[in-house]
Design a protein around this motif. Sequence first.
Motif, PDB file in Angstrom:
ATOM      1  N   GLU A  54       0.897  -1.295  -0.223  1.00  0.00           N
ATOM      2  CA  GLU A  54      -0.090  -0.086   0.011  1.00  0.00           C
ATOM      3  C   GLU A  54       0.997   1.281  -0.131  1.00  0.00           C
ATOM      4  OE1 GLU A  54      -4.171  -1.294   2.104  1.00  0.00           O
ATOM      5  OE2 GLU A  54      -2.577  -0.556   3.373  1.00  0.00           O
ATOM      6  N   LEU A  55       1.806   1.168   0.764  1.00  0.00           N
ATOM      7  CA  LEU A  55       2.828   2.203   0.737  1.00  0.00           C
ATOM      8  C   LEU A  55       3.586   2.698  -0.431  1.00  0.00           C
ATOM      9  CD1 LEU A  55       4.578   1.831   4.192  1.00  0.00           C
ATOM     10  CD2 LEU A  55       2.673   3.586   3.582  1.00  0.00           C
ATOM     11  N   THR A  56       4.088   1.606  -1.161  1.00  0.00           N
ATOM     12  CA  THR A  56       4.727   1.669  -2.350  1.00  0.00           C
ATOM     13  C   THR A  56       3.838   1.657  -3.592  1.00  0.00           C
ATOM     14  OG1 THR A  56       4.810  -0.661  -2.882  1.00  0.00           O
ATOM     15  CG2 THR A  56       6.597   0.371  -1.292  1.00  0.00           C
ATOM     16  N   GLY A  57       2.514   1.433  -3.550  1.00  0.00           N
ATOM     17  CA  GLY A  57       1.552   1.291  -4.533  1.00  0.00           C
ATOM     18  C   GLY A  57       1.784   0.052  -5.550  1.00  0.00           C
ATOM     19  N   ARG A  58       2.595  -0.934  -4.936  1.00  0.00           N
ATOM     20  CA  ARG A  58       2.913  -1.855  -5.831  1.00  0.00           C
ATOM     21  C   ARG A  58       1.879  -3.097  -5.708  1.00  0.00           C
ATOM     22  NH1 ARG A  58       9.281  -3.101  -6.245  1.00  0.00           N
ATOM     23  NH2 ARG A  58       8.479  -4.821  -7.313  1.00  0.00           N
ATOM     24  N   ALA A  59       1.133  -2.958  -4.611  1.00  0.00           N
ATOM     25  CA  ALA A  59       0.080  -4.157  -4.333  1.00  0.00           C
ATOM     26  C   ALA A  59      -1.173  -3.738  -5.060  1.00  0.00           C
ATOM     27  CB  ALA A  59      -0.270  -4.468  -2.801  1.00  0.00           C
ATOM     28  N   PRO A  60      -1.811  -4.658  -6.013  1.00  0.00           N
ATOM     29  CA  PRO A  60      -2.905  -3.972  -6.679  1.00  0.00           C
ATOM     30  C   PRO A  60      -4.170  -3.713  -5.816  1.00  0.00           C
ATOM     31  CG  PRO A  60      -2.726  -6.471  -6.879  1.00  0.00           C
ATOM     32  CD  PRO A  60      -1.426  -5.932  -6.154  1.00  0.00           C
ATOM     33  N   LEU A  61      -4.697  -2.701  -6.063  1.00  0.00           N
ATOM     34  CA  LEU A  61      -6.081  -2.191  -5.348  1.00  0.00           C
ATOM     35  C   LEU A  61      -7.238  -3.394  -5.293  1.00  0.00           C
ATOM     36  CD1 LEU A  61      -6.194   1.725  -6.100  1.00  0.00           C
ATOM     37  CD2 LEU A  61      -5.579   0.623  -4.004  1.00  0.00           C
ATOM     38  N   GLY A  62      -7.639  -3.564  -4.221  1.00  0.00           N
ATOM     39  CA  GLY A  62      -8.670  -4.492  -4.018  1.00  0.00           C
ATOM     40  C   GLY A  62      -8.310  -5.997  -3.851  1.00  0.00           C
ATOM     41  N   ALA A  71     -12.712 -13.097   7.381  1.00  0.00           N
ATOM     42  CA  ALA A  71     -12.408 -11.624   7.390  1.00  0.00           C
ATOM     43  C   ALA A  71     -11.262 -11.840   6.273  1.00  0.00           C
ATOM     44  CB  ALA A  71     -12.017 -11.071   8.474  1.00  0.00           C
ATOM     45  N   ALA A  72     -11.034 -10.889   5.537  1.00  0.00           N
ATOM     46  CA  ALA A  72      -9.697 -10.640   4.521  1.00  0.00           C
ATOM     47  C   ALA A  72      -9.474  -9.190   4.741  1.00  0.00           C
ATOM     48  CB  ALA A  72     -10.121 -10.873   3.164  1.00  0.00           C
ATOM     49  N   CYS A  73      -8.036  -8.737   4.431  1.00  0.00           N
ATOM     50  CA  CYS A  73      -7.550  -7.549   4.269  1.00  0.00           C
ATOM     51  C   CYS A  73      -7.340  -7.113   2.743  1.00  0.00           C
ATOM     52  CB  CYS A  73      -6.458  -7.334   5.255  1.00  0.00           C
ATOM     53  SG  CYS A  73      -5.945  -5.777   5.358  1.00  0.00           S
ATOM     54  N   VAL A  74      -8.324  -6.013   2.520  1.00  0.00           N
ATOM     55  CA  VAL A  74      -8.255  -5.400   1.203  1.00  0.00           C
ATOM     56  C   VAL A  74      -7.297  -4.221   1.118  1.00  0.00           C
ATOM     57  CG1 VAL A  74      -9.923  -4.722  -0.668  1.00  0.00           C
ATOM     58  CG2 VAL A  74     -10.750  -6.511   0.869  1.00  0.00           C
ATOM     59  N   ILE A  75      -6.478  -4.468  -0.084  1.00  0.00           N
ATOM     60  CA  ILE A  75      -5.479  -3.308  -0.450  1.00  0.00           C
ATOM     61  C   ILE A  75      -6.375  -2.123  -0.791  1.00  0.00           C
ATOM     62  CG2 ILE A  75      -3.870  -2.456  -1.944  1.00  0.00           C
ATOM     63  CD1 ILE A  75      -3.098  -4.726   0.049  1.00  0.00           C
ATOM     64  N   ASP A  76      -6.030  -1.004  -0.054  1.00  0.00           N
ATOM     65  CA  ASP A  76      -6.963   0.207  -0.728  1.00  0.00           C
ATOM     66  C   ASP A  76      -5.531   1.435  -0.608  1.00  0.00           C
ATOM     67  OD1 ASP A  76      -6.133   1.303   2.091  1.00  0.00           O
ATOM     68  OD2 ASP A  76      -8.049   0.177   2.836  1.00  0.00           O
ATOM     69  N   ASN A  77      -6.013   2.815  -0.978  1.00  0.00           N
ATOM     70  CA  ASN A  77      -5.272   3.706  -0.895  1.00  0.00           C
ATOM     71  C   ASN A  77      -5.906   4.837  -0.040  1.00  0.00           C
ATOM     72  OD1 ASN A  77      -7.517   4.504  -2.370  1.00  0.00           O
ATOM     73  ND2 ASN A  77      -6.534   5.229  -4.134  1.00  0.00           N
ATOM     74  N   GLU A 140      10.591  -6.121   0.889  1.00  0.00           N
ATOM     75  CA  GLU A 140       9.047  -6.649   0.460  1.00  0.00           C
ATOM     76  C   GLU A 140       8.255  -5.634  -0.060  1.00  0.00           C
ATOM     77  OE1 GLU A 140       8.289  -9.774   0.480  1.00  0.00           O
ATOM     78  OE2 GLU A 140       9.553 -10.866   1.753  1.00  0.00           O
ATOM     79  N   PRO A 141       8.589  -5.077  -0.991  1.00  0.00           N
ATOM     80  CA  PRO A 141       7.885  -3.749  -1.525  1.00  0.00           C
ATOM     81  C   PRO A 141       6.666  -3.998  -2.006  1.00  0.00           C
ATOM     82  CG  PRO A 141       9.601  -4.009  -3.294  1.00  0.00           C
ATOM     83  CD  PRO A 141       9.898  -5.361  -2.002  1.00  0.00           C
ATOM     84  N   ALA A 142       6.153  -5.086  -2.519  1.00  0.00           N
ATOM     85  CA  ALA A 142       4.888  -5.457  -3.014  1.00  0.00           C
ATOM     86  C   ALA A 142       3.925  -6.138  -2.182  1.00  0.00           C
ATOM     87  CB  ALA A 142       5.101  -6.082  -4.516  1.00  0.00           C
ATOM     88  N   SER A 143       4.531  -6.579  -0.817  1.00  0.00           N
ATOM     89  CA  SER A 143       3.849  -7.154  -0.145  1.00  0.00           C
ATOM     90  C   SER A 143       2.418  -6.846   0.495  1.00  0.00           C
ATOM     91  CB  SER A 143       4.529  -7.681   1.192  1.00  0.00           C
ATOM     92  OG  SER A 143       3.883  -8.488   2.132  1.00  0.00           O
ATOM     93  N   PRO A 144       1.482  -7.581   0.313  1.00  0.00           N
ATOM     94  CA  PRO A 144       0.094  -7.080   0.644  1.00  0.00           C
ATOM     95  C   PRO A 144      -0.250  -7.628   2.137  1.00  0.00           C
ATOM     96  CG  PRO A 144      -0.079  -9.168  -0.443  1.00  0.00           C
ATOM     97  CD  PRO A 144       1.258  -9.038  -0.535  1.00  0.00           C
TER      98      PRO A 144
END
Length: 257
Positions: A54-62, A71-77, A140-144
Amino acid sequence: MFPISDDNPTLRTPVMTYLLLGIIVFVWLFFQGAGLHSEALAVSVCNWGMVPGELTGRAPLGLAVPMSRTAACVIDNEPINLFTPITSMFLHGGWGHLLGNCLFFWVFGNNIEDSMGRFRFLVFYLLCGLIAAGAHVMIEPASPVPTVGASGAISGILGAYLVLYPRVRVNLLIFIIIFIRIIPVPAWVVLIYWFVLQLITGLPQLSSIRSDASGGVAVWAHIGGFVAGAALIKLFENRAFTAQRTTWRHRLHPDHP
């Protein structure tokens, strides 16, 4: 093997150490529900934990990361994401995680605070935690996956302790099958052993063929925090305080280094 105390007395009440420990425990008990409700724990980790992607923007939104059976954690901005490197320092993922961090903080933190003063200690603690978070994001720049825990900041305290008090004796609680013993050893043995374990665990993450050897632990946050603490301690140290502490320690333990 657990450190339970050291032969390193303090001259001033470690108010900031107590305050930070109190905040960490308060957040765990009253904000994270003491881990008794998996849903509440998952929500706190998801909303306030640090997600590198989320900080790098490299994890896809949603993108949804399962946190529990329901429960699941959803990538957002969301704007709050920018503050998660700080908020995540006060969250934990379980009782073992919490108690382990608090134990190391309790044994080593008071002496580092006593060596620099309360405000400097607070700044030092937060800065080490931020550097630790940055180290994890770099690896781990793309880790969700959300990351939580005070481990990075506390690792900075360990690095500082190694520089200032390498020969002070630390009392280790040792479990050998059914035998329990307390063994005093020099701090440098404990801290270098701990650091080497982090390196052994973390180095496979640098290979092109990724490994799960870390077991989900952000070991590079530990490594980054430790190196930061060792590098910054001389900048934050109050030399007058350290000299007073050295004199006082030698009076109490004249036979100790």
